[in-house]
Write an enzyme that holds these catalytic residues in place. Structure first.
Site, mmCIF file in Angstrom:
data_model
loop_
_atom_site.group_PDB
_atom_site.id
_atom_site.type_symbol
_atom_site.label_atom_id
_atom_site.label_comp_id
_atom_site.label_asym_id
_atom_site.label_seq_id
_atom_site.Cartn_x
_atom_site.Cartn_y
_atom_site.Cartn_z
ATOM 1 C CG ASP A 195 0.615 -0.546 -0.584
ATOM 2 O OD1 ASP A 195 0.231 0.291 0.264
ATOM 3 O OD2 ASP A 195 1.717 -1.119 -0.508
ATOM 4 C CE LYS A 202 8.993 -1.567 5.332
ATOM 5 N NZ LYS A 202 8.865 -0.292 4.625
ATOM 6 C CG ASP A 260 1.203 -3.299 2.406
ATOM 7 O OD1 ASP A 260 1.182 -3.670 1.216
ATOM 8 O OD2 ASP A 260 2.077 -2.541 2.845
HETATM 9 N N1 GDD Z 1 4.745 9.353 -5.305
HETATM 10 C C1 GDD Z 1 5.544 8.501 -4.663
HETATM 11 N N2 GDD Z 1 6.895 8.686 -4.716
HETATM 12 N N3 GDD Z 1 4.970 7.462 -3.990
HETATM 13 C C2 GDD Z 1 5.793 6.593 -3.365
HETATM 14 C C3 GDD Z 1 7.198 6.718 -3.367
HETATM 15 C C4 GDD Z 1 7.774 7.838 -4.100
HETATM 16 O O1 GDD Z 1 8.988 8.034 -4.174
HETATM 17 N N4 GDD Z 1 7.728 5.685 -2.652
HETATM 18 C C5 GDD Z 1 6.688 4.961 -2.209
HETATM 19 N N5 GDD Z 1 5.514 5.487 -2.639
HETATM 20 C C6 GDD Z 1 4.156 5.020 -2.342
HETATM 21 C C7 GDD Z 1 3.910 3.573 -2.755
HETATM 22 O O2 GDD Z 1 3.377 3.517 -4.073
HETATM 23 C C8 GDD Z 1 2.888 3.105 -1.721
HETATM 24 O O3 GDD Z 1 1.564 3.412 -2.107
HETATM 25 C C9 GDD Z 1 3.224 3.933 -0.497
HETATM 26 O O4 GDD Z 1 4.004 5.035 -0.942
HETATM 27 C C10 GDD Z 1 4.001 3.140 0.565
HETATM 28 O O5 GDD Z 1 5.097 2.512 -0.050
HETATM 29 P P1 GDD Z 1 5.381 0.947 0.144
HETATM 30 O O6 GDD Z 1 6.567 0.624 -0.674
HETATM 31 O O7 GDD Z 1 4.145 0.151 -0.085
HETATM 32 O O8 GDD Z 1 5.815 0.917 1.674
HETATM 33 P P2 GDD Z 1 5.727 -0.282 2.720
HETATM 34 O O9 GDD Z 1 4.494 -1.081 2.512
HETATM 35 O O10 GDD Z 1 7.011 -1.001 2.709
HETATM 36 O O11 GDD Z 1 5.616 0.526 4.126
HETATM 37 C C11 GDD Z 1 4.686 1.570 4.289
HETATM 38 O O12 GDD Z 1 3.387 1.059 4.530
HETATM 39 C C12 GDD Z 1 3.242 0.295 5.764
HETATM 40 C C13 GDD Z 1 1.778 -0.132 5.858
HETATM 41 O O13 GDD Z 1 1.442 -0.950 4.810
HETATM 42 C C14 GDD Z 1 5.126 2.438 5.476
HETATM 43 O O14 GDD Z 1 4.289 3.565 5.519
HETATM 44 C C15 GDD Z 1 5.052 1.676 6.807
HETATM 45 O O15 GDD Z 1 5.348 2.526 7.886
HETATM 46 C C16 GDD Z 1 3.644 1.109 6.985
HETATM 47 O O16 GDD Z 1 3.591 0.298 8.178
HETATM 48 MG MG MG Z 2 2.997 -1.202 1.112
#
Ligand code: GDD
Ligand code: MG
Length: 355
Positions: free
Chosen positions: A109, A160, A218
């Site tokens: 994303d 977080k 993001d």
């Molecule tokens: N296959 C799979 N299985 N993918 C997953 C799973 C899972 O169980 N859980 C999450 N994802 C994928 C999501 O589809 C997304 O592309 C990515 O992993 C990160 O998940 P998000 O839900 O978007 O996390 P976030 O935005 O809260 O936080 C993450 O991204 C930040 C940057 O945008 C973390 O990596 C943070 O550390 C980072 O700063």
């Molecule tokens: Mg994200």
């Protein structure tokens, strides 16, 4: 180089857009969001990508098949979501590269203009197990907070946290040494952010930070999703997947914009969508077959497929689900979401601010 793309999340913050379509497949500047990531990965030298899928897994292969944007594609699905770390470990079974080779891992994303080859070069030069792209944001508490030392080595990973120690955050693009992926437990739910990175750091493995403040977003919230789409249309982030030249707006084949309408700010007008004379649409995403009637104003909003905005209505920062209808004269603002198929009668909602 090979890559793993994490696309298994449910995208809950983007509901109702993600009820029928997973976040990485939402139409963004005229194509599925991932098309932009695939094109950028290809431009950075990635030849093959393994999708780590879970939520609505079958839709990814249906959308992209075995090759898209010049990249070969494979799919590995989790029977139950394994978290970011478990997903990486699971998808790595489909990699073909050798134990010491670098593998690019991407959150599904993210729009990023950073220099991936420079990140890979730092990884190789420093002999790291993992090299993270890091960027600076105003509010690090919503991300992974990642301090580094004077040599660029990562000293902690705080996912977080309410007490961030730096504005430098994990930008969701990693280079892993292939063999470092095997340190993640197999067939278990593991968070790469909460478990894998902290344990690599505390056990003394080399984790490096590639700090770069190029365009970065993001798109996990409605506001960010609209902004990302508009930034692509406006050319603030170049993407070879864009179906047209950058400009004030992107009008897809079969869209009808009246000469008497104002449509700009990076707005996309989808196939079969109609904007009538006297309507104003700024910085928004109008998906296929949506409709904006005469005299209506739509700003910073998303109209899903078949959604309709009646004459004179005002939408500012609003999400309309599939086929939702906003009757004439309504005024909706500030993150309001209208669920698919809901119909608001004329002047049912009036947003007022006391002077
Ligand atoms: N296959 C799979 N299985 N993918 C997953 C799973 C899972 O169980 N859980 C999450 N994802 C994928 C999501 O589809 C997304 O592309 C990515 O992993 C990160 O998940 P998000 O839900 O978007 O996390 P976030 O935005 O809260 O936080 C993450 O991204 C930040 C940057 O945008 C973390 O990596 C943070 O550390 C980072 O700063
Ligand atoms: Mg994200």
């Amino acid at each position: 180089m090979e890559a793993i793309l994490l696309v298994g999340g449910q995208g809950t913050r983007l509901r109702p857009l993600t009820i029928s379509t997973p976040k990485p497949l939402l139409p963004t500047a005229g194509v599925p969001f991932l098309a932009h990531q695939l094109a950028r990965a290809r431009d950075a030298g990635v030849e093959r990508i393994v999708f780590a899928t879970s939520y609505r897994a079958e839709m990814f292969e249906a959308a992209f098949g075995t090759r898209a944007q010049g990249v070969d594609l494979a799919y590995v699905s989790e029977a139950r979501p394994l978290g970011t770390g478990g997903a990486i470990r699971n998808a790595a079974a489909a990699l073909r590269c050798g134990a010491d080779e670098p593998v690019l891992i991407l959150n599904g994303d993210i729009l990023s203009g950073h220099d991936v080859p420079a990140q890979v070069a730092l990884h190789e030069k420093s002999g790291a197990d993992v090299t993270l792209h890091l960027t600076e944001v105003d509010d690090p508490s919503r991300f992974g907070c990642v301090p580094t030392d004077a040599d660029g080595r990562v000293t902690a990973f705080l996912e977080k946290t309410s007490r961030p120690v730096t504005n430098q955050i994990n930008a969701g693009c990693y280079v892993f040494r292939r063999s470092a992926i095997d340190t993640i437990r197999k067939d278990e739910v593991v968070s790469v952010e909460r478990e894998t990175f902290p344990s690599l750091i505390s056990s003394g493995r080399v984790v490096m930070g590639h700090v770069e403040s190029a365009y970065w977003l993001d798109v996990g919230t409605p506001q960010a999703f609209v902004r990302g789409s508009c930034d692509l249309v406006l050319g603030r982030l170049a993407s070879s997947a864009m179906p047209g030249e950058p400009g004030d707006r992107l009008t897809l084949n079969g869209a009808v914009v009246s000469p008497g309408a104002v449509v700009r700010g990076g707005t996309t007008v989808g196939r079969g969508a109609v904007v009538e004379a006297g309507a104003t649409v700024l910085g928004s995403v109008l998906l296929d077959d949506s409709f904006v009637a005469e005299g209506a104003t739509v700003r910073d909003s998303v109209l899903s497929r078949g959604a309709r905005v009646g004459p004179g209505a005002i939408l500012d920062g609003v999400i309309l689900g599939d086929a939702a209808v906003v009757g004439p004269g309504n005024e909706l603002r500030d993150g309001l979401r209208v669920w698919p198929g809901i119909e608001l009668p004329a002047t049912a909602v009036r947003f007022s601010t006391d002077a």
